[in-house]
Enzyme design. Structure first.
Site, PDB file in Angstrom:
ATOM      1  N   GLU A 327     -66.940 -14.784 -36.715  1.00  0.00           N
ATOM      2  CA  GLU A 327     -66.660 -15.467 -35.462  1.00  0.00           C
ATOM      3  C   GLU A 327     -67.904 -15.449 -34.565  1.00  0.00           C
ATOM      4  O   GLU A 327     -68.477 -14.391 -34.319  1.00  0.00           O
ATOM      5  CB  GLU A 327     -65.513 -14.779 -34.706  1.00  0.00           C
ATOM      6  N   CYS A 328     -68.300 -16.605 -34.076  1.00  0.00           N
ATOM      7  CA  CYS A 328     -69.328 -16.746 -33.046  1.00  0.00           C
ATOM      8  C   CYS A 328     -70.636 -16.037 -33.411  1.00  0.00           C
ATOM      9  O   CYS A 328     -71.421 -16.549 -34.189  1.00  0.00           O
ATOM     10  CB  CYS A 328     -68.782 -16.270 -31.695  1.00  0.00           C
ATOM     11  N   GLY A 329     -70.883 -14.840 -32.876  1.00  0.00           N
ATOM     12  CA  GLY A 329     -72.093 -14.112 -33.231  1.00  0.00           C
ATOM     13  C   GLY A 329     -72.204 -13.891 -34.724  1.00  0.00           C
ATOM     14  O   GLY A 329     -73.310 -13.856 -35.288  1.00  0.00           O
ATOM     15  N   SER A 428     -67.182 -19.678 -37.909  1.00  0.00           N
ATOM     16  CA  SER A 428     -67.137 -20.679 -36.846  1.00  0.00           C
ATOM     17  C   SER A 428     -67.405 -19.996 -35.512  1.00  0.00           C
ATOM     18  O   SER A 428     -67.477 -18.768 -35.433  1.00  0.00           O
ATOM     19  CB  SER A 428     -65.774 -21.379 -36.811  1.00  0.00           C
TER      20      SER A 428
END
Length: 452
Positions: A327-329, A428
């Site tokens: 997720e993200c990072g 994502s």
């Protein structure tokens, strides 16, 4: 049972400062305090947890649309506590769009029956504060405003003016104030407050805040206003045992944005959780699957690049077909490179593309994703609620597998694509709360079992 929400009239009134001071003062008095935060926040919850020595929980009616699941995310954690303290988000009635009952602090307070202590900014005001409190206390009759705390007060005389006006023109009691004090200012950067793991003098700031609360806020009187009968409820989630599945997750200064409820739900389902550090460990630990949460890889890009053996072990795990979720990072780490201030740092390279830090937020807020292919979330067409909040873009030729949109007041206001899948690796920018639906998590765990 004592429980209350500290909610601001707007962002920037200092509700986090007031919350931290009250948490510290209650802890100093010997209370077992269970903290919560409204909305998808990771940094404030870490501050709460550091003071209370209990994991702070997120209460989020967008991410958790089912009322029973939302209630469980609240009631489960304070059965053995003396006080439940909830920090609101933005202004009391601010949420998604103009609907006061859509993902706002007031929505959470009403659904869970939590009394509200309103935090107002006392800077450069006196009698006008009464008009503000009157408006907030009468705007929604279903909401209980149990008191007011005034922040950033110039002097005792200034406070008496504000208190006198509020109690003259409204029925709401003023319970105290915090004076302006530069020693307790909390530093921030592009994603908000600086995480507690990076702050050396944080405990001293907490000590000062706790003393200020004891001196200037009528804490005992506040607690009298928020006494409620203890609520007991059954776990609404179906029980299933996924033992002996082992899930390893990234946890260090670069990666530490996770919802505590996600971990606890996994443990309840028999999954063994093992932490690892992409900054310090030589390689991934042995596990059935791997989870890279969000954080600040851009702050530690040089160190992440330098740990070549670890990056290679992640790439090898991917090539062997181990399920990896990011997720993200985590997405930024699994790409080919990360560019910070025009300097490029090598990352894992599962997804061919580079993350580039940007001066402004590229995505911000709640959104809903629909899968365009079968994935760990479920079959094609599965809908996933989540939240995006990042100062980077991921430039790639990889085919996106999510169609995302942001709606407000029933209308779609933005749409885009994102999310990438290769073999059993999915990444994502979307932060996801597992309480939103059992099928989502069960499909992921079944996906892991099938890949073993």
């Amino acid at each position: 049972m004592k429980e209350f929400m500290l909610a601001g009239v707007s962002s920037g009134v200092g509700k986090t400062t007031v919350t931290l001071g009250i948490l510290k003062a209650l802890a100093n008095r010997g209370y077992q305090v269970q903290p919560y935060k409204v909305g998808p926040d990771y940094i404030d919850t870490a501050y709460h947890s550091r003071i209370t020595k209990r994991a702070s929980r997120n209460l989020d009616s967008f991410m958790i649309p089912d009322t029973l699941a939302l209630a469980w995310s609240y009631y489960k954690w304070h059965q053995d506590a003396d006080v439940a303290v909830v920090e609101g988000v933005m202004g009391l009635f601010d949420g998604l769009g103009t609907d006061k009952d859509c993902a706002s602090s007031s929505d959470i307070a009403k659904k869970l029956g939590i009394p509200v202590i309103l935090v107002i900014d006392g800077k450069a005001t006196s009698t006008s504060a009464a008009a503000m409190v009157h408006g907030f206390s009468t705007f929604d009759p279903e909401l209980t405003i149990a008191g007011v705390i005034v922040n950033r007060v110039a002097s005792q005389n200034h406070y008496e003016l504000i208190k006198g006006a509020i109690e003259r023109y409204t029925d709401v009691e003023v319970l105290g104030y915090l004076p302006k004090n530069m020693d307790v200012d909390l530093p921030s950067r592009h994603l908000g407050l600086i995480p507690d793991v990076e702050m050396e003098d944080l405990d001293q700031k907490f000590d000062i805040l706790g003393k200020l609360v004891e001196e200037h806020i009528e804490l005992s009187r506040l607690l009298e206003h928020v006494e409620k009968a203890t609520v007991r409820m059954q776990n609404p989630f179906a029980t299933k045992n996924y033992a002996p599945l082992t899930l390893a997750y990234a946890m260090d200064d670069a990666f530490h944005f996770y919802y505590e409820d996600n971990f606890d739900l996994l443990r309840d389902l028999g999954v063994t959780l093992v932490p690892f550090s992409p900054l310090k460990d030589p390689q991934l630990p042995q596990a059935d699957a791997y989870y890279f949460g969000g954080g600040f890889p851009e702050i530690y890009a040089k160190e992440l690049m330098a740990n070549v053996s670890f990056r290679q072990s992640v790439l090898e795990a991917h090539e062997k077909g181990y399920p990896i979720y990011a997720e993200c990072g985590g997405l930024m780490y699994l790409g080919s490179s990360l560019e910070v201030d025009q300097v490029s740092y090598d990352m894992v390279g599962i997804f061919k593309g580079k993350s580039i830090m940007t001066p402004r937020l590229k995505r911000f807020g709640y959104c809903q994703a629909t899968t365009q292919v079968d994935s760990l979330f479920g079959p094609k067409g599965t809908q996933v609620r989540g939240h995006e909040f990042h100062h980077s873009t991921f430039e790639t030729q990889e085919e996106p597998v999510l169609a995302l949109e942001k709606t407000r007041d029933g209308a779609v206001v933005a749409s885009w694509t994102g999310g990438y899948q290769k073999k059993n690796t999915f990444a994502s920018y979307l932060h996801v709360h597992f309480y939103q639906g059992e099928s989502l998590l069960h499909h992921w765990l079944n996906y892991i079992q099938e890949a073993r």
